[in-house]
Write an enzyme that holds these catalytic residues in place. Sequence first.
Site, PDB file in Angstrom:
ATOM      1  N   HIS A  12     -17.246 -15.130  -7.762  1.00  0.00           N
ATOM      2  CA  HIS A  12     -16.138 -13.892  -7.861  1.00  0.00           C
ATOM      3  C   HIS A  12     -14.922 -14.283  -8.417  1.00  0.00           C
ATOM      4  O   HIS A  12     -14.542 -15.607  -8.362  1.00  0.00           O
ATOM      5  CB  HIS A  12     -15.679 -13.610  -6.110  1.00  0.00           C
ATOM      6  CG  HIS A  12     -16.971 -12.911  -5.910  1.00  0.00           C
ATOM      7  ND1 HIS A  12     -17.507 -11.507  -6.190  1.00  0.00           N
ATOM      8  CD2 HIS A  12     -17.936 -13.290  -4.787  1.00  0.00           C
ATOM      9  CE1 HIS A  12     -18.647 -11.233  -5.294  1.00  0.00           C
ATOM     10  NE2 HIS A  12     -18.940 -12.260  -4.558  1.00  0.00           N
ATOM     11  N   ASP A  69     -28.233 -19.104  -4.336  1.00  0.00           N
ATOM     12  CA  ASP A  69     -27.594 -17.714  -4.152  1.00  0.00           C
ATOM     13  C   ASP A  69     -26.109 -17.895  -4.661  1.00  0.00           C
ATOM     14  O   ASP A  69     -25.075 -17.278  -4.263  1.00  0.00           O
ATOM     15  CB  ASP A  69     -27.480 -17.133  -2.829  1.00  0.00           C
ATOM     16  CG  ASP A  69     -26.959 -15.630  -2.670  1.00  0.00           C
ATOM     17  OD1 ASP A  69     -27.115 -15.235  -3.800  1.00  0.00           O
ATOM     18  OD2 ASP A  69     -26.631 -15.154  -1.402  1.00  0.00           O
ATOM     19  N   ASP A 115     -32.025  -7.337  -4.406  1.00  0.00           N
ATOM     20  CA  ASP A 115     -31.034  -8.456  -3.620  1.00  0.00           C
ATOM     21  C   ASP A 115     -29.643  -7.974  -3.769  1.00  0.00           C
ATOM     22  O   ASP A 115     -29.116  -7.090  -4.824  1.00  0.00           O
ATOM     23  CB  ASP A 115     -30.757  -9.730  -4.755  1.00  0.00           C
ATOM     24  CG  ASP A 115     -30.273 -10.788  -4.021  1.00  0.00           C
ATOM     25  OD1 ASP A 115     -30.734 -11.192  -2.763  1.00  0.00           O
ATOM     26  OD2 ASP A 115     -29.211 -11.404  -4.488  1.00  0.00           O
TER      27      ASP A 115
END
Length: 430
Positions: free
Chosen positions: A309, A305, A152
């Site tokens: 961040h 998913d 991934d």
Amino acid sequence: MTILIKNGHVLDPGTGLDDICDVLIDGDRITEVEKNIETESDRVIDADGCWVMPGFIDLHVHFRDPGLEYKETLATGGRAAVRGGVTTVCAMPNTKPVIDNGVKVREVMERAKRESLTNVIQLGAVTRGQKGEELADINGMAENGCRAISEDGKSVMNASLYRKGMQAAKKEGVAVFAHCEDITMVEGGVMNADEKARELGLPGITNAVEDVIVARDILLAKETGVQLHLCHCSTADSAKMLALAKKEGLPVTGEVCPHHFILSTDDICEDDGNFKMNPPLRSRADVEALREALKNDVVDVIATDHAPHAEAEKNRSMKLAAFGIVGLETSAALTYTELVEKGVLTPMQMAEKMSYNPARILGLSDKGSVSAGKIADVVIFDPRKEYVIDKNTFLSKGKNTPFHGRRVKGEVRCTIVGGRIVYEGGKTID
């Protein structure tokens, strides 16, 4: 500890139960699901007006641990998960270092038992270091609890090597989770290749970048017989190919993320890094095709998913921002609001795609069902609750979402993991 959940509307895809019942939990197991259970218990939860479903299982998350803990940790990711009703996650292996051998798999899963409120199944890479040059220790990872391998974040571009990886996965009885992206065709793209990209002056990513690898991976799965799961499908043609594979009886499943079944490039009003994800948001026609594929059970799973961040990595031009969106704390509400409330999915289908089907794909026979004898992973979901998504309240370290300020309906009221209440009334319970 015994927990008695009273008056809830039980939605159990495992048995087909769709009725108001009580649920009795003793220790880590569900012991009884019946109407009007009368017994002494340590805790009684009145779930009147709420849905009682098997805990959600997210096949696709990034906990960033080890090596990227400034973005997320097993602890913070676990808290975000249980707030969203997610009782089991599959953690992707693109950490630092990459999870590519049995020792690394075991280390993460052992730490997760101590540090995370949710169950963590660590996935392993297909190739060593995700460099695409030689196979990872697939046997060792499988022996240490890895239930699927995935590259991934990228595709294994060497088809011969990837086929060998699939053959090894088939031998070990683990699945292959495919990120479908032909990197040679990306050419610096940061969003969908369409009129909006031209309007914003940004390089585009065509649907073919995903579709050609979807086709390749399905053909390789057909040849090797491995269980293939297509991650974050975003195009109409990926759904068409998934439907054809199922029609042929191939062992292929697929997932769609909330951002791909809700948002399109029409929703991107400016050059905002929070709308940058991989695969990118597609056209409205693609969104409608994915919703139809979910409705018709061509697409088996809703996953997030979840890709946290740091703020500085997202609050910049899409040319410079990192790819990714967080989703653990919003997926249930977005699914209910956009799919169930609008008649695309039934409540039972929501439970199937967020719990039962993921459990079957992972071979977790004791999860994905609210029935006697199963592990007591349970979510109590209130479909009446309306509110506005506020990223500042997220328990994840990542606040990167384009859904900030969006009004939704449906809230997780309580999450139970292995018979233990870990989230209730807006608070995690460590």
